[in-house]
Design an enzyme around this catalytic site. Structure first.
Site, PDB file in Angstrom:
ATOM      1  N   ASP A  35       0.849  -1.200   0.000  1.00 32.86           N
ATOM      2  CA  ASP A  35       0.000   0.000   0.000  1.00 32.86           C
ATOM      3  C   ASP A  35       0.887   1.254   0.000  1.00 32.86           C
ATOM      4  OD1 ASP A  35       0.940   0.292   2.610  1.00 32.86           O
ATOM      5  OD2 ASP A  35      -0.949  -0.273   3.537  1.00 32.86           O
ATOM      6  N   ALA A  36       0.279   2.402   0.183  1.00 30.30           N
ATOM      7  CA  ALA A  36       1.017   3.677   0.147  1.00 30.30           C
ATOM      8  C   ALA A  36       2.066   3.766   1.249  1.00 30.30           C
ATOM      9  CB  ALA A  36       0.039   4.843   0.267  1.00 30.30           C
TER      10      ALA A  36
END
Length: 160
Positions: A35-36
């Site tokens: 994810d980010a």
């Protein structure tokens, strides 16, 4: 080297191995898995465990595609309990260990644990653990006797 491997040898490499009633499956964390924040997105752990289960079934010659086509039967998840103790990050190699926790005629419960591997050493405790209850259903979504299909010793020692 790959050109010289037989199809069965390639399948054996992909599908992992069973040691002491535990299936071992290895995979790597890719950029698309994160994810980010740079850690594995939580839903992807379910993908790793699904791949490990599919590889286990392939290893013991249970062809899910043929089971669905010829007998109109399929495995489905009924219940999941996932615990993330320590997230994996990009490019880490994880070892998924799968064992049978319990089994009845109508369902099985598999325990998956994902361990971090560093230069061939496996972490002492799992980073992620999961218990998944699996049932077998027919084309009308009716639960069927799973013990008739799962007749490999990996499952038989626990079937009631």
């Amino acid at each position: 080297m790959i050109e010289n491997l037989l199809k069965s040898e390639i399948n054996d490499l992909i599908n992992g191995e069973i040691v002491n009633n535990t299936h071992h499956y290895i995979t790597r964390i890719f950029y698309e898995d994160t994810d980010a924040g740079g850690i594995v997105y939580h839903a992807n752990y379910l993908k790793y465990f699904e791949r490990a289960r599919t590889s286990l079934l392939n290893l013991i010659n249970i062809d899910q595609k043929q089971l669905l086509k010829k007998k109109k039967l399929g495995f489905v998840v009924r219940d999941i309990n996932l615990r993330i103790n320590k997230s994996f990050q990009l490019n880490q190699i994880l070892l998924v260990k799968t064992c049978l926790k319990s089994a009845k005629k109508s369902c099985i419960v598999l325990k998956h644990e994902a361990y971090e591997t560093i230069q061939g050493t496996i972490s002492e405790l799992p980073n992620v653990s999961c218990e998944i209850q699996i049932v077998m259903i027919d084309e009308k979504n009716k639960v069927k006797d799973i013990s008739k299909i799962l007749n490999h010793p990996f499952f038989k020692n626990y079937m009631r």
